[in-house]
Design a protein around this motif. Structure first.
Motif, PDB file in Angstrom:
ATOM      1  N   ASN A  80       0.828  -1.210   0.000  1.00  0.00           N
ATOM      2  CA  ASN A  80       0.000   0.000   0.000  1.00  0.00           C
ATOM      3  C   ASN A  80       0.860   1.258   0.000  1.00  0.00           C
ATOM      4  N   GLU A  81       1.948   1.227   0.759  1.00  0.00           N
ATOM      5  CA  GLU A  81       2.872   2.361   0.815  1.00  0.00           C
ATOM      6  C   GLU A  81       3.441   2.648  -0.573  1.00  0.00           C
ATOM      7  N   TRP A  82       3.864   1.603  -1.279  1.00  0.00           N
ATOM      8  CA  TRP A  82       4.443   1.743  -2.613  1.00  0.00           C
ATOM      9  C   TRP A  82       3.406   2.260  -3.605  1.00  0.00           C
ATOM     10  N   ARG A  83       2.199   1.688  -3.548  1.00  0.00           N
ATOM     11  CA  ARG A  83       1.148   2.113  -4.471  1.00  0.00           C
ATOM     12  C   ARG A  83       0.765   3.575  -4.244  1.00  0.00           C
ATOM     13  N   TYR A  84       0.716   3.967  -2.979  1.00  0.00           N
ATOM     14  CA  TYR A  84       0.383   5.367  -2.672  1.00  0.00           C
ATOM     15  C   TYR A  84       1.420   6.301  -3.288  1.00  0.00           C
ATOM     16  N   MET A  85       2.703   5.928  -3.140  1.00  0.00           N
ATOM     17  CA  MET A  85       3.772   6.747  -3.719  1.00  0.00           C
ATOM     18  C   MET A  85       3.630   6.810  -5.237  1.00  0.00           C
ATOM     19  N   LEU A  86       3.373   5.661  -5.879  1.00  0.00           N
ATOM     20  CA  LEU A  86       3.251   5.646  -7.346  1.00  0.00           C
ATOM     21  C   LEU A  86       2.085   6.508  -7.823  1.00  0.00           C
ATOM     22  N   ASN A  87       0.967   6.417  -7.132  1.00  0.00           N
ATOM     23  CA  ASN A  87      -0.231   7.161  -7.547  1.00  0.00           C
ATOM     24  C   ASN A  87      -0.096   8.662  -7.320  1.00  0.00           C
ATOM     25  N   HIS A  88       0.856   9.053  -6.479  1.00  0.00           N
ATOM     26  CA  HIS A  88       1.080  10.477  -6.218  1.00  0.00           C
ATOM     27  C   HIS A  88       2.414  10.954  -6.797  1.00  0.00           C
ATOM     28  N   GLN A  89       2.966  10.163  -7.714  1.00  0.00           N
ATOM     29  CA  GLN A  89       4.231  10.522  -8.364  1.00  0.00           C
ATOM     30  C   GLN A  89       3.973  11.643  -9.367  1.00  0.00           C
ATOM     31  N   THR A  90       4.646  12.769  -9.198  1.00  0.00           N
ATOM     32  CA  THR A  90       4.426  13.912 -10.087  1.00  0.00           C
ATOM     33  C   THR A  90       5.300  13.841 -11.332  1.00  0.00           C
ATOM     34  N   ASN A  91       6.462  13.188 -11.222  1.00  0.00           N
ATOM     35  CA  ASN A  91       7.371  13.078 -12.369  1.00  0.00           C
ATOM     36  C   ASN A  91       7.127  11.735 -13.056  1.00  0.00           C
ATOM     37  N   LYS A  92       6.370  11.745 -14.150  1.00  0.00           N
ATOM     38  CA  LYS A  92       5.958  10.509 -14.811  1.00  0.00           C
ATOM     39  C   LYS A  92       7.134   9.743 -15.415  1.00  0.00           C
ATOM     40  N   SER A  93       8.235  10.424 -15.663  1.00  0.00           N
ATOM     41  CA  SER A  93       9.395   9.742 -16.233  1.00  0.00           C
ATOM     42  C   SER A  93      10.113   8.872 -15.205  1.00  0.00           C
ATOM     43  N   GLU A  94       9.689   8.935 -13.940  1.00  0.00           N
ATOM     44  CA  GLU A  94      10.344   8.175 -12.869  1.00  0.00           C
ATOM     45  C   GLU A  94       9.909   6.707 -12.817  1.00  0.00           C
ATOM     46  N   TYR A  95       8.819   6.369 -13.482  1.00  0.00           N
ATOM     47  CA  TYR A  95       8.261   5.030 -13.295  1.00  0.00           C
ATOM     48  C   TYR A  95       9.223   3.923 -13.720  1.00  0.00           C
ATOM     49  N   LEU A  96       9.936   4.112 -14.809  1.00  0.00           N
ATOM     50  CA  LEU A  96      10.881   3.094 -15.250  1.00  0.00           C
ATOM     51  C   LEU A  96      11.998   2.920 -14.224  1.00  0.00           C
ATOM     52  N   ALA A  97      12.555   4.032 -13.759  1.00  0.00           N
ATOM     53  CA  ALA A  97      13.630   3.961 -12.760  1.00  0.00           C
ATOM     54  C   ALA A  97      13.139   3.296 -11.476  1.00  0.00           C
ATOM     55  N   LEU A  98      11.909   3.611 -11.076  1.00  0.00           N
ATOM     56  CA  LEU A  98      11.351   3.004  -9.863  1.00  0.00           C
ATOM     57  C   LEU A  98      11.144   1.502 -10.041  1.00  0.00           C
ATOM     58  N   SER A  99      10.673   1.095 -11.216  1.00  0.00           N
ATOM     59  CA  SER A  99      10.480  -0.341 -11.454  1.00  0.00           C
ATOM     60  C   SER A  99      11.828  -1.059 -11.485  1.00  0.00           C
ATOM     61  N   GLN A 100      12.849  -0.422 -12.065  1.00  0.00           N
ATOM     62  CA  GLN A 100      14.192  -1.010 -12.092  1.00  0.00           C
ATOM     63  C   GLN A 100      14.770  -1.107 -10.685  1.00  0.00           C
ATOM     64  N   TYR A 101      14.553  -0.064  -9.905  1.00  0.00           N
ATOM     65  CA  TYR A 101      15.051  -0.062  -8.527  1.00  0.00           C
ATOM     66  C   TYR A 101      14.401  -1.186  -7.727  1.00  0.00           C
ATOM     67  N   ALA A 102      13.079  -1.308  -7.846  1.00  0.00           N
ATOM     68  CA  ALA A 102      12.359  -2.356  -7.111  1.00  0.00           C
ATOM     69  C   ALA A 102      12.864  -3.734  -7.513  1.00  0.00           C
ATOM     70  N   LEU A 103      13.090  -3.924  -8.806  1.00  0.00           N
ATOM     71  CA  LEU A 103      13.557  -5.222  -9.294  1.00  0.00           C
ATOM     72  C   LEU A 103      14.934  -5.555  -8.721  1.00  0.00           C
ATOM     73  N   GLN A 104      15.833  -4.567  -8.671  1.00  0.00           N
ATOM     74  CA  GLN A 104      17.171  -4.800  -8.129  1.00  0.00           C
ATOM     75  C   GLN A 104      17.136  -5.093  -6.628  1.00  0.00           C
ATOM     76  N   LYS A 105      16.104  -4.588  -5.962  1.00  0.00           N
ATOM     77  CA  LYS A 105      15.936  -4.855  -4.521  1.00  0.00           C
ATOM     78  C   LYS A 105      15.311  -6.222  -4.271  1.00  0.00           C
ATOM     79  N   GLY A 106      14.865  -6.906  -5.336  1.00  0.00           N
ATOM     80  CA  GLY A 106      14.159  -8.170  -5.163  1.00  0.00           C
ATOM     81  C   GLY A 106      12.682  -7.988  -4.878  1.00  0.00           C
TER      82      GLY A 106
END
Length: 298
Positions: A80-106
């Motif tokens: 829920n914390e992650w989804r809240y952050m994504l839904n309130h993300q103002t910089n739309k170009s960040e989504y790829l970097a965030l997905s890559q970061y999450a993947l590297q974290k497992g």
């Protein structure tokens, strides 16, 4: 057109479809006996780029909260914390970097959420992460279903969210109903099943889910079209649909004849995900359907 011997006209349509993403692009390529070009837009990440991602996000307040929630096993809350952050993300170009970061974290389930919100439909590496590989491999010993198929079912069922619960009561990664889990557990000596709460545990869910999937897979002669439909809608409905079609339909026509929209889309999605997981896992010369599935009349 093919049935009317108008092969040239049919092939023009099929060739155009091979450029499309998803089931019909893949099955058109197979019908033409040519490889499907999977457009994976996921860039390969270097170690330096991973370090940059970590430097950018490790100290973000929401990441610190997620780390703490994960430490205490509060998986639903961190989602829920992650989804809240994504839904309130103002910089739309960040989504790829965030997905890559999450993947590297497992955090494969969180990577999937970032691709959904960011509409990164062709970033297959982030959209279809491989999670719990050791648990799946262990559960699949002495079973007929391949790893790619078990992952594809889980990806379609829950987006690999171990805390997922459907309105009907299905739970966990492979979305097992408690009654199904209870019956399956009677045949599985590796699980002591006492409560439906256990279905939120990935190990238990994967053990029971792969056992039930293997049962319907074998019942349907290792045919993923039929076993996927049975997993979603129930084995008896699949028998009824086969009786109705009476061996007069090809694979695609049979799928489109399924009277439930959810099950029609479910089967196609699972087949596509299986294709992509096979590709990610390094299998060569992959087709959307195996020869038996493709050539069978339904």
């Amino acid at each position: 057109l093919l049935n009317n011997k108008q092969k040239n006209e049919a092939n023009k349509i099929l060739q155009a479809l091979t450029n499309k993403r998803g089931f019909y692009g893949m099955i058109s390529a197979q019908t033409l006996n040519q490889p499907y070009l999977l457009k994976n837009q996921s860039p390969k990440i270097t170690q330096a780029e991973i370090s940059t991602l970590k430097a950018k996000y490790d100290n973000q307040p929401y990441v610190k909260r997620i780390n703490e929630l994960r430490y205490f096993g509060m998986v639903s809350e961190l989602s829920n914390e992650w989804r809240y952050m994504l839904n309130h993300q103002t910089n739309k170009s960040e989504y790829l970097a965030l997905s890559q970061y999450a993947l590297q974290k497992g955090w494969g389930d969180l990577s999937i959420q970032a691709t959904i919100v960011g509409k990164l439909w062709n970033n297959w590496t982030e959209r279809l992460p491989i999670m719990y590989k050791d648990l799946y491999n262990k559960a699949l010993k002495n079973k007929s279903i391949p790893l790619s198929y078990a992952l594809a079912i889980s990806r379609q069922e829950s987006a690999l969210n171990s805390t997922a619960k459907s309105p009907a009561g299905a739970r966990g990664l492979m979305q097992l109903m408690p009654a199904t889990a209870k019956e399956t557990a009677k045949k599985v000596d590796t699980v002591t099943y006492v409560s439906s709460a256990q279905l939120f545990d990935p190990k238990t869910n994967i053990e029971l889910g792969t056992s039930y999937l293997n049962t319907v897979y074998l019942q349907n002669s290792n045919n993923r079209i039929l076993s996927s439909a049975a997993y979603n809608a129930g084995p008896n409905r699949v028998k009824k649909w086969l009786n109705n079609s009476n061996g007069k339909l090809d694979a695609a026509a049979f799928i489109e004849s399924i009277p439930f929209t959810e099950t029609r889309n479910y089967v196609k999605n699972v087949l596509v995900y299986d294709y992509i997981y096979q590709t990610i896992l390094g299998k060569k010369d992959v087709n959307i359907l195996n020869p038996n599935e493709f050539n069978q009349q339904y």
